[in-house]
Motif scaffolding. Structure first.
Motif, PDB file in Angstrom:
ATOM      1  N   GLU A 230       0.834  -1.213   0.000  1.00 50.21           N
ATOM      2  CA  GLU A 230       0.000   0.000   0.000  1.00 50.21           C
ATOM      3  C   GLU A 230       0.867   1.261   0.000  1.00 50.21           C
ATOM      4  N   ILE A 231       1.890   1.283   0.837  1.00 46.47           N
ATOM      5  CA  ILE A 231       2.761   2.454   0.948  1.00 46.47           C
ATOM      6  C   ILE A 231       3.480   2.713  -0.368  1.00 46.47           C
ATOM      7  N   ARG A 232       4.026   1.666  -0.954  1.00 47.19           N
ATOM      8  CA  ARG A 232       4.784   1.839  -2.200  1.00 47.19           C
ATOM      9  C   ARG A 232       3.874   2.276  -3.343  1.00 47.19           C
ATOM     10  N   ARG A 233       2.672   1.701  -3.400  1.00 43.79           N
ATOM     11  CA  ARG A 233       1.758   2.078  -4.483  1.00 43.79           C
ATOM     12  C   ARG A 233       1.299   3.527  -4.348  1.00 43.79           C
ATOM     13  N   ALA A 234       1.189   4.013  -3.103  1.00 44.41           N
ATOM     14  CA  ALA A 234       0.774   5.397  -2.883  1.00 44.41           C
ATOM     15  C   ALA A 234       1.881   6.382  -3.242  1.00 44.41           C
ATOM     16  N   LYS A 235       3.128   5.973  -3.051  1.00 41.15           N
ATOM     17  CA  LYS A 235       4.262   6.879  -3.252  1.00 41.15           C
ATOM     18  C   LYS A 235       4.888   6.797  -4.634  1.00 41.15           C
ATOM     19  N   LEU A 236       4.932   5.589  -5.193  1.00 44.67           N
ATOM     20  CA  LEU A 236       5.739   5.349  -6.384  1.00 44.67           C
ATOM     21  C   LEU A 236       4.877   4.996  -7.581  1.00 44.67           C
ATOM     22  N   PRO A 237       5.250   5.479  -8.757  1.00 36.10           N
ATOM     23  CA  PRO A 237       4.468   5.160  -9.959  1.00 36.10           C
ATOM     24  C   PRO A 237       4.700   3.732 -10.425  1.00 36.10           C
ATOM     25  N   ASP A 238       3.664   3.118 -10.967  1.00 35.17           N
ATOM     26  CA  ASP A 238       3.750   1.777 -11.527  1.00 35.17           C
ATOM     27  C   ASP A 238       4.513   1.863 -12.855  1.00 35.17           C
ATOM     28  N   PRO A 239       5.655   1.149 -13.007  1.00 36.13           N
ATOM     29  CA  PRO A 239       6.406   1.223 -14.265  1.00 36.13           C
ATOM     30  C   PRO A 239       5.588   0.814 -15.483  1.00 36.13           C
ATOM     31  N   ALA A 240       4.554   0.006 -15.275  1.00 31.21           N
ATOM     32  CA  ALA A 240       3.712  -0.395 -16.408  1.00 31.21           C
ATOM     33  C   ALA A 240       2.862   0.769 -16.911  1.00 31.21           C
ATOM     34  N   VAL A 241       2.708   1.806 -16.077  1.00 34.98           N
ATOM     35  CA  VAL A 241       1.897   2.976 -16.448  1.00 34.98           C
ATOM     36  C   VAL A 241       2.788   4.174 -16.771  1.00 34.98           C
ATOM     37  N   ILE A 242       3.775   4.437 -15.912  1.00 36.69           N
ATOM     38  CA  ILE A 242       4.718   5.541 -16.104  1.00 36.69           C
ATOM     39  C   ILE A 242       6.128   4.976 -15.981  1.00 36.69           C
ATOM     40  N   GLY A 243       6.901   5.066 -17.053  1.00 39.86           N
ATOM     41  CA  GLY A 243       8.247   4.517 -17.039  1.00 39.86           C
ATOM     42  C   GLY A 243       9.114   5.132 -15.954  1.00 39.86           C
ATOM     43  N   ASN A 244       9.807   4.295 -15.177  1.00 36.26           N
ATOM     44  CA  ASN A 244      10.706   4.780 -14.140  1.00 36.26           C
ATOM     45  C   ASN A 244      11.595   3.644 -13.670  1.00 36.26           C
ATOM     46  N   ALA A 245      12.627   3.994 -12.909  1.00 33.97           N
ATOM     47  CA  ALA A 245      13.537   2.996 -12.355  1.00 33.97           C
ATOM     48  C   ALA A 245      13.501   3.019 -10.838  1.00 33.97           C
ATOM     49  N   GLY A 246      12.355   3.399 -10.262  1.00 33.34           N
ATOM     50  CA  GLY A 246      12.246   3.474  -8.811  1.00 33.34           C
ATOM     51  C   GLY A 246      13.070   4.621  -8.263  1.00 33.34           C
ATOM     52  N   SER A 247      13.592   4.470  -7.073  1.00 36.91           N
ATOM     53  CA  SER A 247      14.418   5.515  -6.470  1.00 36.91           C
ATOM     54  C   SER A 247      15.652   5.732  -7.331  1.00 36.91           C
ATOM     55  N   PHE A 248      15.850   6.978  -7.789  1.00 42.23           N
ATOM     56  CA  PHE A 248      16.929   7.226  -8.745  1.00 42.23           C
ATOM     57  C   PHE A 248      18.256   7.507  -8.054  1.00 42.23           C
ATOM     58  N   PHE A 249      18.205   8.077  -6.849  1.00 40.57           N
ATOM     59  CA  PHE A 249      19.435   8.417  -6.135  1.00 40.57           C
ATOM     60  C   PHE A 249      19.506   7.666  -4.811  1.00 40.57           C
ATOM     61  N   LYS A 250      20.741   7.349  -4.408  1.00 38.69           N
ATOM     62  CA  LYS A 250      20.962   6.762  -3.093  1.00 38.69           C
ATOM     63  C   LYS A 250      20.745   7.826  -2.023  1.00 38.69           C
ATOM     64  N   ASN A 251      20.253   7.397  -0.867  1.00 39.72           N
ATOM     65  CA  ASN A 251      20.190   8.306   0.277  1.00 39.72           C
ATOM     66  C   ASN A 251      21.620   8.530   0.781  1.00 39.72           C
ATOM     67  N   PRO A 252      22.100   9.775   0.775  1.00 41.99           N
ATOM     68  CA  PRO A 252      23.494  10.010   1.177  1.00 41.99           C
ATOM     69  C   PRO A 252      23.701   9.790   2.669  1.00 41.99           C
ATOM     70  N   VAL A 253      24.886   9.311   3.019  1.00 42.04           N
ATOM     71  CA  VAL A 253      25.263   9.100   4.412  1.00 42.04           C
ATOM     72  C   VAL A 253      26.345  10.114   4.772  1.00 42.04           C
ATOM     73  N   VAL A 254      26.122  10.877   5.842  1.00 38.34           N
ATOM     74  CA  VAL A 254      27.051  11.926   6.247  1.00 38.34           C
ATOM     75  C   VAL A 254      27.441  11.728   7.714  1.00 38.34           C
ATOM     76  N   SER A 255      28.439  12.484   8.142  1.00 40.33           N
ATOM     77  CA  SER A 255      28.833  12.428   9.550  1.00 40.33           C
ATOM     78  C   SER A 255      27.801  13.151  10.400  1.00 40.33           C
ATOM     79  N   ALA A 256      27.798  12.863  11.693  1.00 41.31           N
ATOM     80  CA  ALA A 256      26.873  13.538  12.607  1.00 41.31           C
ATOM     81  C   ALA A 256      27.108  15.047  12.587  1.00 41.31           C
ATOM     82  N   GLU A 257      28.376  15.452  12.454  1.00 40.19           N
ATOM     83  CA  GLU A 257      28.702  16.888  12.417  1.00 40.19           C
ATOM     84  C   GLU A 257      28.132  17.549  11.169  1.00 40.19           C
ATOM     85  N   GLN A 258      28.266  16.883  10.015  1.00 39.36           N
ATOM     86  CA  GLN A 258      27.691  17.417   8.778  1.00 39.36           C
ATOM     87  C   GLN A 258      26.181  17.564   8.908  1.00 39.36           C
TER      88      GLN A 258
END
Length: 347
Positions: A230-258
């Motif tokens: 349910e969550i994924r269908r609400a947030k993400l487009p169905d590739p069969a309807v709208i072409g996509n590759a899902g999440s396009f970018f990685k979530n960046p990991v930074v230091s606690a200070e950054q």
């Protein structure tokens, strides 16, 4: 080896074989339906020495040009409970099985452990390459071993999870550095370990919201599976309807200070503290904060409901997707000093 023994097609339009729906031609495409097919390719007088490109569900690639390498279209079937141990179920799946089909099958068998990874596009064989993950679970948490066939010798090997060098959206199968297996072997089967007794993984905001909404504080694996769908269908487009590759970018990991520096400037930033003291930032939030939601370059656009997803509005070409992605990267770096890394392979 006579070519007739291979299921080979020529000048194949790859548009139906990538979820972005991008046009490109494969000069030669071989359908791989067994480990023996891989060995036939290796032994072939023309294909054996030729460069090869392994294609699963096409959910993690951006095609920017025609493919001159021999395309190995992975279609190996098979789903089975290989073994039931005291501490785990061991499931084996062929590389060509759609990933979500495996997750649904495991739930139907009464085996929990994969439910958080429901509805991720792509095939089983591609899942370890990217070390797919969602809602608090990564594939590395469930891999028992990976069966591969060497693309030079044709030999089969069973690689334990401990030597797969899994990282965030990374693995030994994605790397071409020393010891990497990218371009050197092809995954034919994956064995997954689903622990006993089953324990739910619920420490993710969207799942916590579902528990609050439904009043279900101890959901079953089936319930979590349904929620994730349910969550994924609400947030993400169905590739069969709208072409996509899902999440396009990685979530960046930074230091606690950054992270503290960014919070001082943007208190609303979505972030997740990690066990090692680093902090994972929500790439979608960074992109949205830079005003990219709904923006387009030609036929490529940022999805209106989730800035982390780039979509094909119709007749997009790979070059337009790449141009849009690079503009987003420059924008996010200019505002936050963070370089976003694409998840898909740009070919």
């Amino acid at each position: 080896m006579p070519e007739v023994t291979l299921n080979t097609e020529f000048e194949v339009n790859l548009k139906p074989y990538n979820t972005f729906g991008l046009p490109a031609l494969a000069r030669r495409l071989v359908r791989i339906r067994s480990e023996a097919d891989v060995r036939r390719v290796v032994d072939h007088p023309d294909y054996g020495r030729a460069p090869k490109f392994v294609l699963g569900g096409g959910s993690n690639i951006v095609l920017t040009r025609d493919v001159e390498a021999v395309v190995l279209k992975m279609e190996i079937p098979g789903l089975r409970l290989l073994e039931e141990r005291e501490d785990a179920f061991i499931i084996e799946a062929g590389a060509g099985v759609p990933w979500h089909e495996l997750v649904r099958w495991s739930i139907e068998q009464g085996i929990g452990g994969l439910e958080n990874l429901a509805l991720i596009p792509g095939t089983v064989g591609a899942a370890p390459v990217q070390n797919i993950g969602a809602y608090g679970v990564e594939l590395k948490d469930r891999v028992d071993s990976i069966e591969v066939v060497d693309l030079v010798t044709g030999r089969r090997a069973l690689i334990p999870a401990s030597v797969c060098r899994f990282g965030y959206r990374d693995s030994v199968f994605k790397r071409s550095d020393f010891g990497g297996l990218a371009g050197k072997s092809v995954i034919t089967r994956v064995r997954l370990r689903c622990p006993k007794p089953w324990q739910p993984v619920l420490g993710y905001l969207d799942l916590e919201r579902k528990m609050a909404e439904t009043g279900i504080s101890a959901p079953s694996a089936r319930q979590i599976f349904d929620w994730v769908c349910e969550i994924r269908r609400a947030k993400l487009p169905d590739p069969a309807v709208i072409g996509n590759a899902g999440s396009f970018f990685k979530n960046p990991v930074v230091s606690a200070e950054q992270c503290r520096d960014i919070i001082d400037r943007d208190p609303g930033i979505v972030h997740y503290p990690m066990p090692d003291g680093t902090v994972k930032l929500a790439a979608g939030w960074l992109i949205d904060a830079c005003g990219w939601k709904g923006k387009a370059v030609g036929g490529a656009a940022v999805y209106e409901r989730q800035a982390l997803v780039l979509v094909n509005r119709g007749e997009a070409r790979g070059a337009e997707v790449v141009t849009l992605a690079r503009a987003i990267q420059e924008s996010v770096y200019g505002r936050f000093g963070i370089r976003l890394e694409p998840e898909p392979i740009l070919l």
